[in-house]
Design a protein around this motif. Structure first.
Motif, PDB file in Angstrom:
ATOM      1  N   VAL A  17       0.859  -1.183   0.000  1.00 35.55           N
ATOM      2  CA  VAL A  17       0.000   0.000   0.000  1.00 35.55           C
ATOM      3  C   VAL A  17       0.894   1.231   0.000  1.00 35.55           C
ATOM      4  CG1 VAL A  17      -1.946  -1.102   1.180  1.00 35.55           C
ATOM      5  CG2 VAL A  17      -0.191   0.045   2.523  1.00 35.55           C
ATOM      6  N   ILE A  18       0.347   2.331  -0.429  1.00 32.31           N
ATOM      7  CA  ILE A  18       1.087   3.590  -0.413  1.00 32.31           C
ATOM      8  C   ILE A  18       0.982   4.188   0.983  1.00 32.31           C
ATOM      9  CG2 ILE A  18       1.218   5.938  -1.314  1.00 32.31           C
ATOM     10  CD1 ILE A  18       0.208   4.799  -3.994  1.00 32.31           C
ATOM     11  N   LEU A  30       4.344  -2.881   3.214  1.00 30.39           N
ATOM     12  CA  LEU A  30       3.706  -4.186   3.167  1.00 30.39           C
ATOM     13  C   LEU A  30       2.507  -4.139   4.095  1.00 30.39           C
ATOM     14  CD1 LEU A  30       4.070  -6.964   1.861  1.00 30.39           C
ATOM     15  CD2 LEU A  30       5.386  -7.637   3.856  1.00 30.39           C
ATOM     16  N   ASP A  31       1.326  -4.425   3.572  1.00 29.49           N
ATOM     17  CA  ASP A  31       0.092  -4.314   4.320  1.00 29.49           C
ATOM     18  C   ASP A  31      -0.166  -5.590   5.113  1.00 29.49           C
ATOM     19  OD1 ASP A  31      -2.253  -3.073   5.154  1.00 29.49           O
ATOM     20  OD2 ASP A  31      -3.421  -3.902   3.511  1.00 29.49           O
ATOM     21  N   GLY A  32      -0.495  -5.429   6.371  1.00 33.81           N
ATOM     22  CA  GLY A  32      -0.858  -6.563   7.203  1.00 33.81           C
ATOM     23  C   GLY A  32       0.327  -7.231   7.859  1.00 33.81           C
ATOM     24  N   LEU A  66      12.850  -3.796   8.428  1.00 37.25           N
ATOM     25  CA  LEU A  66      12.255  -3.687   9.761  1.00 37.25           C
ATOM     26  C   LEU A  66      10.932  -2.936   9.737  1.00 37.25           C
ATOM     27  CD1 LEU A  66      15.413  -3.027  11.961  1.00 37.25           C
ATOM     28  CD2 LEU A  66      14.104  -5.147  11.722  1.00 37.25           C
ATOM     29  N   ALA A  67      10.831  -1.933   8.895  1.00 38.80           N
ATOM     30  CA  ALA A  67       9.594  -1.163   8.770  1.00 38.80           C
ATOM     31  C   ALA A  67       8.644  -1.755   7.737  1.00 38.80           C
ATOM     32  CB  ALA A  67       9.912   0.278   8.406  1.00 38.80           C
ATOM     33  N   LYS A  68       9.080  -2.815   7.079  1.00 42.13           N
ATOM     34  CA  LYS A  68       8.306  -3.446   5.988  1.00 42.13           C
ATOM     35  C   LYS A  68       7.937  -2.397   4.929  1.00 42.13           C
ATOM     36  CE  LYS A  68       4.963  -5.124   8.437  1.00 42.13           C
ATOM     37  NZ  LYS A  68       3.764  -5.845   8.835  1.00 42.13           N
ATOM     38  N   SER A  69       8.939  -1.556   4.573  1.00 44.10           N
ATOM     39  CA  SER A  69       8.662  -0.497   3.616  1.00 44.10           C
ATOM     40  C   SER A  69       9.771  -0.353   2.585  1.00 44.10           C
ATOM     41  CB  SER A  69       8.449   0.841   4.335  1.00 44.10           C
ATOM     42  OG  SER A  69       9.654   1.333   4.844  1.00 44.10           O
ATOM     43  N   LEU A  88      -0.567  -0.794  -7.934  1.00 41.44           N
ATOM     44  CA  LEU A  88      -0.761  -1.610  -6.739  1.00 41.44           C
ATOM     45  C   LEU A  88      -2.166  -2.198  -6.647  1.00 41.44           C
ATOM     46  CD1 LEU A  88       1.166   0.516  -4.092  1.00 41.44           C
ATOM     47  CD2 LEU A  88       1.986  -1.459  -5.393  1.00 41.44           C
ATOM     48  N   SER A  89      -3.141  -1.476  -7.178  1.00 38.81           N
ATOM     49  CA  SER A  89      -4.525  -1.964  -7.101  1.00 38.81           C
ATOM     50  C   SER A  89      -4.917  -2.830  -8.288  1.00 38.81           C
ATOM     51  CB  SER A  89      -5.491  -0.790  -6.996  1.00 38.81           C
ATOM     52  OG  SER A  89      -5.512  -0.066  -8.217  1.00 38.81           O
TER      53      SER A  89
END
Length: 109
Positions: A17-18, A30-32, A66-69, A88-89
């Motif tokens: 996700v943005i 990273l979502d979730g 670590l930040a999942k980004s 992304l969508s």
């Protein structure tokens, strides 16, 4: 472009996700919660980053496990700002083709 969505890099992209976006710089997250094999997830993140790094208009990519980004600096004259949300969508907006083709090419390599 019709693309088979059953390859790891595209599945990985659909889990992003943005988190923050200004023209020329986007931070994806990273979502979730992280589930499954962490080694595979890390490999997918590296392959995703390497694939995007080969895209025209991408200036820099910084992964933060670590930040999942992932923070991406890009040229908005080449990749329109709206392309990221569409990519992304899975919706087609101007510029998504560039990003999608990059992942398809990387998946075939």
């Amino acid at each position: 472009m019709s693309v088979d969505t059953d390859f790891p890099l595209l599945r990985f992209a659909r889990a992003l996700v943005i988190a923050h976006h200004i023209p020329g710089r986007v931070r994806l997250k990273l979502d979730g919660p992280i589930s499954g094999d962490l080694k595979n997830l890390a490999e997918d993140a590296k392959r995703f980053s390497a694939a995007l790094a080969a895209t025209a208009g991408i200036r820099t990519i910084a992964l933060n496990p670590l930040a999942k980004s992932c923070t991406i600096e890009y040229d908005p004259a080449i990749i329109p700002s709206a392309a990221w949300a569409g990519f992304l969508s899975g919706t087609s907006v101007p510029g998504t083709e560039i990003l999608l083709q990059t992942l398809v090419s990387a998946a075939k390599a």
